[in-house]
Motif scaffolding. Structure first.
Motif, PDB file in Angstrom:
ATOM      1  N   LEU A  13      -0.822  -4.166   4.443  1.00  0.00           N
ATOM      2  CA  LEU A  13      -0.308  -3.070   3.617  1.00  0.00           C
ATOM      3  C   LEU A  13       0.914  -3.530   2.814  1.00  0.00           C
ATOM      4  O   LEU A  13       1.047  -3.236   1.619  1.00  0.00           O
ATOM      5  N   SER A  16      -0.258  -5.787   0.078  1.00  0.00           N
ATOM      6  CA  SER A  16      -0.988  -5.007  -0.928  1.00  0.00           C
ATOM      7  C   SER A  16      -0.037  -4.345  -1.916  1.00  0.00           C
ATOM      8  O   SER A  16      -0.219  -4.423  -3.140  1.00  0.00           O
ATOM      9  N   ILE A  17       1.024  -3.709  -1.379  1.00  0.00           N
ATOM     10  CA  ILE A  17       2.013  -3.038  -2.248  1.00  0.00           C
ATOM     11  C   ILE A  17       2.737  -4.065  -3.121  1.00  0.00           C
ATOM     12  O   ILE A  17       2.947  -3.852  -4.324  1.00  0.00           O
ATOM     13  N   PHE A  20       0.410  -5.305  -5.868  1.00  0.00           N
ATOM     14  CA  PHE A  20       0.174  -4.266  -6.883  1.00  0.00           C
ATOM     15  C   PHE A  20       1.342  -4.215  -7.870  1.00  0.00           C
ATOM     16  O   PHE A  20       1.149  -4.155  -9.087  1.00  0.00           O
ATOM     17  N   SER A  62      -4.716  -6.828  -4.349  1.00  0.00           N
ATOM     18  CA  SER A  62      -3.974  -5.691  -3.766  1.00  0.00           C
ATOM     19  C   SER A  62      -4.943  -4.626  -3.264  1.00  0.00           C
ATOM     20  O   SER A  62      -4.744  -4.040  -2.195  1.00  0.00           O
ATOM     21  N   PHE A  63      -6.035  -4.386  -4.005  1.00  0.00           N
ATOM     22  CA  PHE A  63      -7.034  -3.397  -3.581  1.00  0.00           C
ATOM     23  C   PHE A  63      -7.766  -3.855  -2.320  1.00  0.00           C
ATOM     24  O   PHE A  63      -7.974  -3.069  -1.403  1.00  0.00           O
ATOM     25  N   PHE A  66      -5.396  -3.518   0.598  1.00  0.00           N
ATOM     26  CA  PHE A  66      -5.158  -2.112   0.954  1.00  0.00           C
ATOM     27  C   PHE A  66      -6.341  -1.539   1.729  1.00  0.00           C
ATOM     28  O   PHE A  66      -6.173  -0.907   2.782  1.00  0.00           O
ATOM     29  N   SER A  69      -6.584  -3.128   5.159  1.00  0.00           N
ATOM     30  CA  SER A  69      -5.550  -2.625   6.083  1.00  0.00           C
ATOM     31  C   SER A  69      -5.986  -1.289   6.684  1.00  0.00           C
ATOM     32  O   SER A  69      -5.834  -1.067   7.893  1.00  0.00           O
ATOM     33  N   MET A  70      -6.552  -0.408   5.852  1.00  0.00           N
ATOM     34  CA  MET A  70      -7.027   0.891   6.351  1.00  0.00           C
ATOM     35  C   MET A  70      -8.219   0.715   7.301  1.00  0.00           C
ATOM     36  O   MET A  70      -8.335   1.413   8.307  1.00  0.00           O
ATOM     37  N   LEU A 426      -6.840   6.692   2.342  1.00  0.00           N
ATOM     38  CA  LEU A 426      -7.642   6.370   1.158  1.00  0.00           C
ATOM     39  C   LEU A 426      -7.909   7.578   0.265  1.00  0.00           C
ATOM     40  O   LEU A 426      -8.149   7.422  -0.923  1.00  0.00           O
ATOM     41  N   SER A 433      -7.060   7.453  -8.397  1.00  0.00           N
ATOM     42  CA  SER A 433      -7.027   6.064  -8.875  1.00  0.00           C
ATOM     43  C   SER A 433      -7.736   5.879 -10.212  1.00  0.00           C
ATOM     44  O   SER A 433      -7.366   5.001 -10.990  1.00  0.00           O
TER      45      SER A 433
END
Length: 573
Positions: A13, A16-17, A20, A62-63, A66, A69-70, A426, A433
């Protein structure tokens, strides 16, 4: 002590941030970096690892991070009963790292490493449950993807003509060169196997034998999107014939999978076939020359497809691993939050206005409508949109409406809080998005001027597809599926135009039959009599006969003496 899931969730995460933010910075300044890391220098030879950093690779990374991670967070509860959960998480992490290597590579060698990493780890994940079905699915997946790996190896061999494997330097400049043309065709073949285009489509639904968190990751942003991403990178070297070929194959895939999903009863396979349909859509708009649109749809699709699989996983988890949608029904009473997430994702998939799928899908369809193309592509596009709405609404009807059709002793609930938290991470991006990415990726908005009827066609087809899906589902809710095999057309469409049979039995039937004939005629026939076995028997008999002489030498001596005396007596008279 923190679990492995939480450690990797936090790590992914954070990255990812960071990525981005970096991609937004690169996009605003229109930056591209090629970083060369010298791994080894020996005399005058050096091994250099090349990394390409631009807004596209950073945004896609990044996507991927993310979503993964979820998915890892979600896996903590979904795989909680598994003794080897740590091994599972590490396999998922290896899978994501292979995808990272593929995304940042402008070099065919490092792309092959990432590509083969994806293939190998996906095989390990598909056979994770270790039963016959999983092994068969894993082998089909691995062998289908090997064709693409071989195509990449051949393209690496042809790249030797240029003195470097960094394909990004040659795409546009060497476009008309024969070697570059051949490399592009080989890369297209590789992408078709990885993204499961016709005739390599059969492995995609088979790969559903993997655990649901893996399916969520594979079908959203990693394995199947690798082929599309590679073609997005190679789009500058596409010839006219290649684009026509890709357009035809991808439109057929889109139509075939949309049709097949309407005859399927397995929850995960329906969503897998919808992935195949969306991959066909991405490939077709790429073949029409709009690589940025294909990338845009790739990102928005990744979010809602990941969540769709996570919702399906939660439902399957509550249904004691039952995946047949005919046993479901009335879930909205028992699992309201999961059903709300599932419906939002389904609407986004259909392209209902102002959800994320609408911004990319509607734009793709309108760009196609504005182009100068034949009626076949136009009809197939809109039929595929209608079919998407049709199977989505059929799925909603079977799962949400009516009465609960499974065992009366049930434990249905929305109390899997870790899974729900993973899904909730998500849902916000599934809604916003599309608009967010359209504002960032396209600095100047697309202006598409179409007649009113053409403009409304996408919405009309979605609504029409929903209505037909509802009617068909209502008609067939009491339909006996056992008679499906007797209906030739239905079984043909449900079996993806018999592609799984062709991919398995069609390839290995004749070699096996030939082997049987060879065995009967040669190994157990005349070759056996005149060949090794008979020769062995004869030699064995002769050696035993000679052994008789050597063991009984005194007897033999006396017998030979008698024979000799007999000869003398006979010839003396």
């Amino acid at each position: 002590m923190l679990s492995v899931c939480k450690v990797y969730f936090g790590l992914f995460l954070f990255f990812s941030i960071s990525l981005f933010s970096l991609s937004m910075h690169f996009m605003i300044l229109d930056l591209s970096l090629i970083v060369e890391v010298n791994l080894l220098s020996l005399n005058s030879s050096s091994i250099v690892m090349t990394v390409l950093l631009d807004w596209m690779s950073l945004l896609f990374m990044s996507f991927v991070l993310f979503i993964s991670s979820m998915v890892i967070f979600y896996s903590e509860e979904y795989m909680s009963g598994d003794l080897y959960i740590n091994r599972f998480i590490l396999l998922v992490v290896m899978f994501v790292l292979s995808m990272m290597l593929l995304i940042i590579s402008p070099n065919l060698i490092s792309i092959l490493l990432g590509w083969d990493g994806l293939g190998l780890v996906s095989y390990c994940l598909v056979i994770y449950y270790q039963n016959v079905k999983s092994f068969n699915a894993g082998m089909l997946t691995a062998l289908s993807n090997r064709i693409g790996d071989v195509a990449l190896l051949m393209s690496i061999a042809w790249m030797l003509n240029y003195g470097s494997w960094n394909y990004v330097y040659y795409l546009d400049y060497m476009k008309s060169d024969f070697s570059m043309s051949l490399i592009t065709w080989l890369v297209l073949l590789a992408a078709m196997t990885k993204s499961a285009q016709i005739p390599f489509s059969s492995w995609l639904p088979a790969a559903m034998a993997a655990p649901t968190p893996v399916s969520s990751l594979v079908h959203s942003s990693t394995l199947v999107t690798a082929g599309v991403y590679l073609l997005i990178r190679f789009n500058f070297s596409f010839s006219e014939y290649l684009m026509f070929f890709l357009l035809f194959i991808s439109s057929m895939t889109m139509f075939m999978s949309g049709l097949g999903a309407n005859f399927e009863f397995d929850l995960k396979k329906i969503i897998a076939l919808s992935t195949l349909s969306q991959l066909g859509l991405m490939m077709s708009i790429l073949a029409l020359g709009s690589y940025e649109l294909a990338f845009f749809h790739l990102l928005t699709h990744a979010l809602f497809k990941a969540l769709l699989f996570m919702c399906a996983g939660n439902i399957i988890h509550n249904f004691n691993n039952c995946q047949d949608i005919r046993y479901m029904g009335g879930l909205v009473k028992h699992m309201p939050l999961t059903c709300a997430f599932l419906n939002i994702c389904n609407f986004s998939l259909c392209g209902l206005p102002f959800l994320s799928g609408f911004y990319s899908k509607d734009l793709v369809v309108e760009v196609m409508s504005m182009g100068y193309l034949n009626i076949y592509i136009y009809v197939v596009y809109y039929l595929s949109i209608g079919l998407t709405a049709m199977y989505s609404f059929r799925l909603t009807y079977y799962t949400m409406s009516g009465e609960y059709n499974f065992i009366s002793l049930n434990c249905l609930s929305d109390r899997g809080f870790i899974m729900l938290k993973g899904m909730s991470g998500l849902i916000f991006f599934v809604v916003v998005s599309g608009s967010m990415l359209s504002w960032t990726i396209f600095p100047a908005p697309y202006f598409i001027c179409l007649p009113f009827a053409f403009k409304m066609m996408a919405l009309i087809m979605v609504l029409l597809g929903m209505y037909i899906g509802y009617e068909v589902a209502k008609f067939s809710i009491n339909y006996n599926c056992k008679s499906l095999n007797s209906l030739t057309l239905s079984s043909f469409l449900a079996m993806m135009w018999n592609m799984p049979v062709i991919s398995t039995l069609g390839i290995n039937y004749y070699p096996i039959v030939s082997g049987e004939i060879y065995t009967k005629i040669f190994d157990q026939g005349w070759y056996e009599y005149y060949g090794s076995q008979n020769l062995g028997l004869k030699l064995s008999f002769l050696s035993k006969f000679l052994q008789l002489f050597s063991r009984n030498h005194l007897k033999v001596y006396f017998i030979m003496m008698l024979i000799w005396l007999g000869f003398l007596a006979f010839y003396s008279f």
